[in-house]
Design a protein around this motif. Sequence first.
Motif, short mmCIF file in Angstrom:
data_model
loop_
_atom_site.label_atom_id
_atom_site.label_comp_id
_atom_site.label_asym_id
_atom_site.label_seq_id
_atom_site.Cartn_x
_atom_site.Cartn_y
_atom_site.Cartn_z
N GLU A 176 0.74 -1.32 0.20
CA GLU A 176 -0.05 0.02 -0.06
C GLU A 176 0.99 1.29 -0.05
O GLU A 176 2.04 1.04 0.49
CB GLU A 176 -1.02 -0.11 1.26
N PHE A 177 0.33 2.50 -0.57
CA PHE A 177 1.01 3.54 -0.74
C PHE A 177 0.24 4.68 -0.80
O PHE A 177 -0.92 4.61 -1.33
CB PHE A 177 1.93 3.45 -2.09
N ASP A 178 0.64 5.84 -0.34
CA ASP A 178 0.11 7.27 -0.45
C ASP A 178 0.37 7.89 -1.99
O ASP A 178 1.42 8.30 -1.98
CB ASP A 178 0.54 8.14 0.67
N PHE A 179 -0.36 7.52 -2.75
CA PHE A 179 -0.36 8.19 -4.20
C PHE A 179 -0.69 9.58 -4.45
O PHE A 179 -1.46 9.87 -3.56
CB PHE A 179 -1.08 7.29 -5.22
N ASP A 180 0.19 10.32 -4.92
CA ASP A 180 -0.47 11.73 -5.37
C ASP A 180 -1.74 11.54 -6.36
O ASP A 180 -1.44 10.72 -7.52
CB ASP A 180 0.61 12.49 -5.92
N ALA A 181 -2.79 12.14 -5.90
CA ALA A 181 -4.02 12.04 -6.66
C ALA A 181 -3.83 12.74 -7.91
O ALA A 181 -4.47 12.17 -9.12
CB ALA A 181 -5.02 12.84 -6.04
N SER A 182 -2.98 13.47 -8.19
CA SER A 182 -2.59 14.20 -9.56
C SER A 182 -2.03 13.31 -10.68
O SER A 182 -1.94 13.46 -11.59
CB SER A 182 -2.04 15.20 -9.61
N ASP A 183 -1.43 12.14 -10.06
CA ASP A 183 -1.00 11.31 -11.11
C ASP A 183 -1.83 10.41 -11.66
O ASP A 183 -1.40 9.72 -12.66
CB ASP A 183 0.04 10.12 -10.14
N PHE A 184 -3.13 10.35 -11.35
CA PHE A 184 -4.26 9.39 -12.22
C PHE A 184 -4.97 9.98 -13.00
O PHE A 184 -5.87 10.71 -12.97
CB PHE A 184 -4.90 8.86 -11.07
N TRP A 185 -4.23 10.00 -14.40
CA TRP A 185 -4.76 10.39 -15.39
C TRP A 185 -4.23 9.66 -16.72
O TRP A 185 -3.17 8.99 -16.56
CB TRP A 185 -4.38 11.84 -15.83
N MET A 186 -5.04 9.76 -17.88
CA MET A 186 -4.65 8.83 -18.88
C MET A 186 -4.63 9.91 -20.20
O MET A 186 -5.44 10.86 -20.29
CB MET A 186 -5.50 7.76 -19.23
#
Length: 582
Positions: A176-186
């Motif tokens: 598990e990891f704290d992802f930066d929300a801004s990384d989720f795009w296509m």
Amino acid sequence: MTAEKSNTTRHMSGGQAMAEMLKLAGAGPMFGMGGFQLLPFYEACRSLGLSHILINDERNGAFAADAYAKVTNRPGIADGTLGPGATNLVTGLVESYNAGIPMIAITGDTNREHSWKNMTQETRQLEILRPVVKEVIRVEVIKRIPEHFRRAFAVATSGRPGPVLIDVPEDIAHAEFDFDASDFWMEPGTLKAQARRTRPDPADLARAAALLAKAKRPLILAGGGIHISQAYDALLGFARAQGIPVAHTMSGKGAIACNDPHSAGLFGRYDRIANELIAASDCLLVVGCKLGEIATKRFALITPGKPVIHVDIVAEEIGRTTRTDVALVGDARLTLADLDAELSDNGKHAKSRAGYLAEIPVKMAAWRASAADRLQSTETPINVGRLMGELNKIMPADAVLVADGGFAAHWGGLMFDTKAAGRHFLPDRGFASIGYGVPGGIGAQIGAGKARRVVSLTGDGGFNMSIGELETARRVGANFVTIVFNNAASGYVKALQHAVYGAGNYQSSDLSDLNYAEIVKGFGCHGIRVTDPAKLSAALAEGLANISSPTVIDCVVTRDPAKMLPAADNRTLKVQRGDRPV
């Protein structure tokens, strides 16, 4: 799922991040079989409502994903767990790789803390898979999962499309990891082929246009690249504007409708009238075709000195098998549009070639008359040509015909008529593997949607390889029609043995004579057995009308190896040792 910690952070497992990226991509159904390594990914697919289809064999999952991609031009998605799950994907991945079909393959891998300590099912799977994909992406850092998935789609859909492998170690998927929300795009432009189109050098276009302008009998040779590029309107517009007929490979069938007056049909190992036109042509425009063995009759069809213009998105394919006068490196659709503009002449070329173009329907009519003995045959067991004739009459214009390797692709490629431009004929010609028919039918039916009908052709040998996927088709409601060429043999091999070694000299090419119409009822499918050619039409109508379950039509076809090939009766076939005659 774990709730977000803040507006800028998303706490999730590696498997969840993978599923999130596929959701953002609008990815279609995934085909695969799970294992411990990818459990978090499967759980995330369930939680997010993504469509994942359990397959009975990973090879068939890759085949289904390939057919789905062929129908939609969107990347098919296949997955496999560590070891045998991963290695079972190989044949299906080669099909997509060779044919230029976009796919994302996801494999689970060992926990890196314990790798190479004789873990269960561990093997050198990346070394096995690397040669059969465009790119291998190994996830070593959980943070980079979004980046890796963007990369996978971009590579799969750009240039000549193909499969991309994302290999995910167990500890990455479960961590598990704290992802930066801004990384989720296509990137929207990479979610479908053809992505990131390119066009050729204007100087090369001018040279090509000069060659075509002076040609009196030019001919277009269209391959599967027309489908990948969705270049149908550009091709037909160019052919009409310039008065040039169009021949096609098996993969290129449907580049223009087979009943169009510009269509010269199949060329290569089997042909209608196209090989004769190639011989007489004074300029060949090859578009999206690799000019491989089958298309060139083992590299002998295009004679030295014949002017050749070759359009391909992969520069290194040009000149690989055939000397080329002008290389046009670029997307098929854009290149044809550019050529059309370069040759714009208010219809002068089309008018000057009117007599040449008028020959095409006349020659095609003569071919149909010569093929009537097969297309209208009343012999029993059934001549496969009669089956193709009945399919031509009944198949809707928007239907899709899937063709397994061997006989199915050869008979379909030569004798099936597409009624509209588009990918309405799906042969597995990238690798020509047997066993594609049933899983290909599943993927094609899902990709085409319930409103369109899908029919799949397969031999009894290919059907035996994948019959278990009828359970999958029944479970997911992929209610397509499978037609089995039941000749109680590995027919293509038996026909070759007959041609090379003579009547009666057969080895390991006979199968048990089974009643598949009865067998498939145990899978919950509708079974129809046809032994009389006069009953083919009714059987096909019954199968196409049934949308409540998959249908299998067990078609008992000729057992005579001298009549198994789709060209003329091969009793008179002359064979040179060391060459494949058909």
